[in-house]
Write a protein that holds these residues in place. Structure first.
Motif, PDB file in Angstrom:
ATOM      1  N   ILE A  40       0.712  -1.314  -0.010  1.00 40.59           N
ATOM      2  CA  ILE A  40      -0.039   0.232  -0.067  1.00 40.59           C
ATOM      3  C   ILE A  40       0.860   1.298   0.104  1.00 40.59           C
ATOM      4  CG2 ILE A  40      -0.254   0.322   2.290  1.00 40.59           C
ATOM      5  CD1 ILE A  40      -3.179   0.266  -0.049  1.00 40.59           C
ATOM      6  N   SER A  56      -7.688   0.548   1.671  1.00 39.03           N
ATOM      7  CA  SER A  56      -6.835   0.530   3.054  1.00 39.03           C
ATOM      8  C   SER A  56      -7.369   1.298   4.199  1.00 39.03           C
ATOM      9  CB  SER A  56      -5.524   0.811   2.791  1.00 39.03           C
ATOM     10  OG  SER A  56      -4.825   0.689   3.950  1.00 39.03           O
ATOM     11  N   THR A 105      -6.657   1.829   8.435  1.00 39.80           N
ATOM     12  CA  THR A 105      -5.813   1.557   9.653  1.00 39.80           C
ATOM     13  C   THR A 105      -6.410   2.381  10.674  1.00 39.80           C
ATOM     14  OG1 THR A 105      -3.835   1.052   8.289  1.00 39.80           O
ATOM     15  CG2 THR A 105      -3.543   1.790  10.544  1.00 39.80           C
ATOM     16  N   ASN A 153      -6.588  -4.428   4.309  1.00 42.38           N
ATOM     17  CA  ASN A 153      -6.184  -3.948   2.873  1.00 42.38           C
ATOM     18  C   ASN A 153      -6.817  -4.889   1.892  1.00 42.38           C
ATOM     19  OD1 ASN A 153      -3.966  -2.230   3.370  1.00 42.38           O
ATOM     20  ND2 ASN A 153      -3.167  -4.002   4.549  1.00 42.38           N
TER      21      ASN A 153
END
Length: 396
Positions: free
Chosen positions: A74, A273, A275, A308
């Motif tokens: 990524i 993605s 996080t 991801n």
């Protein structure tokens, strides 16, 4: 005589094709600028939806196939390796993505609306047919920077679609166990029998599932964080990268906030993605040992989850890796011990399949490591161990 020669030639060609098909190639992936290894790089054959990931040393093994290989991470520009090049090379470099800011995107972007768009268009963005993913599951527990638990096992994940609503719509099945080492924690030094690994905590399997399905995670995330402060870190032609933080909130006796990074695909507006880190202040639970009734405290410092995605054959976004980890402290006899637990799920192969048998199903009410039989261990190296992990296994 000629027929015999043809027969032998056919056998020789068949044997050669079997050798070539099963041949493994060791691969190292390095940063083109720092020359340092890159972890969790996806090495993948898009044509057959099969691949693997690098370990902490940037190392992986891959079966050589007659297809082009995609190398992606990524944070880096992806590379396509021609099938003819693969048997002759084993070290590849990835170039970090450059930081670009498109002023039009910066001025018009609204993170809350972007998240709502993903939920509203979820079934058209993400894989929506029954699938089975052949995965490697890896769990690591460290106390005071020393490995205590290392589990690597195959897990087959079947689901009706990547839209989670009921437990009955998914099945997790155990496969071959590569490694299963679970050592005592060495925290309760005066009560050795109290040092069982489960006393260090574990990641609840049902909570893990609620995080691994993006629709459930987004619903909870938006509900908990109606207001987000964010900045756009990158706005290239293909992607928009947004970092966010929330205000500190009070819950019971502790405070928490979220911060993280989301990458959107500009063409589809899908999240590719996500996080999320939850930081805690004073999230401390006091307890007592089962032997001796001695007090100790368990403090959760933070937890991090990361999802991801990559596109599958149907041009839908599909999960290709997942990680959840937590940092914690255990204080006993006025000594503070630092701990970390991490669960990783790596998708090695993705197949469309309508039904699977109810064989070897994981009990979702238990942590993964408690589902593992102790006497069935194999050594198939889908995900390679790092040097530190190999040393831990050899010293068990």
């Amino acid at each position: 005589m000629m027929n015999k020669i043809k027969k032998y030639l056919s056998i020789l060609i068949l044997l050669n094709s079997i050798v070539l098909y099963s041949q493994n190639n060791e691969i190292f992936i390095l940063d083109s600028e720092t020359k340092l290894p890159i972890e969790t790089v996806n090495i993948y054959y898009p044509a057959i939806q099969e691949g693997t990931f690098t370990n902490a040393d940037g190392e992986a093994t891959i079966n050589i196939r007659d297809y082009d290989l995609k190398i992606s991470h990524i944070a880096y520009q992806e590379r396509i390796i021609n099938s003819k090049e693969l048997p002759n090379s084993n070290t590849f470099y990835l170039t970090p993505k450059s930081v670009i800011l498109d002023e039009v995107i910066v001025s018009s972007f609204n993170l809350t609306k972007a998240l709502q768009y993903v939920l509203e268009n979820y079934e058209s963005l993400y894989e929506n047919q029954p699938f089975e993913k052949e995965c490697n599951f890896k769990e690591i527990l460290s106390i005071d920077n020393k490995l205590k638990r290392l589990i690597v096992t195959k897990v087959n994940w079947w689901s009706r679609s990547y839209n989670y609503s009921h437990l009955r719509d998914l099945k997790l099945r155990l496969g071959a166990i590569d490694f299963n080492v679970n050592n005592p924690m060495d925290i309760f030094t005066d009560i050795p029998k109290e040092n069982i690994p489960s006393n260090s905590g574990f990641i609840d399997t049902k909570n893990l599932i609620n995080t691994i399905y993006l629709n459930v995670f987004l619903i909870n995330f938006i509900k908990t964080n109606p207001k987000l402060d964010f900045i756009i870190e990158n706005s290239s032609v293909n992607e928009t990268t947004v970092s966010f933080t929330t205000e500190w909130k009070k819950r019971y006796t502790y405070s928490f906030r979220s911060k993280g990074k989301i990458i959107f695909d500009n063409e589809t507006k899908a999240i590719i993605s996500f996080t999320n880190e939850v930081e805690n202040k004073d999230r401390i639970i006091k307890s007592y040992t089962s032997r001796g009734n001695k007090e100790f405290s368990y403090e959760t410092i933070n937890s991090i989850s990361a999802l991801n995605f990559q596109k599958n054959k149907n041009n839908k976004w599909a999960v290709n890796s997942f990680q959840v980890s937590a940092d914690f402290n255990i204080t006993y006899n006025d000594v503070k011990h630092n701990g970390n637990i991490k669960n990783n799920l790596y998708v090695l192969k993705n197949t469309q399949i309508e039904k699977v048998k109810n064989v070897g199903l994981i009990n979702l009410s238990k942590p993964i490591y408690q589902n593992l039989p102790k006497d069935i261990v194999t050594h198939s190296n889908s995900i390679l161990l790092s040097n530190d992990e190999r040393n831990f296994i050899e010293e068990k």
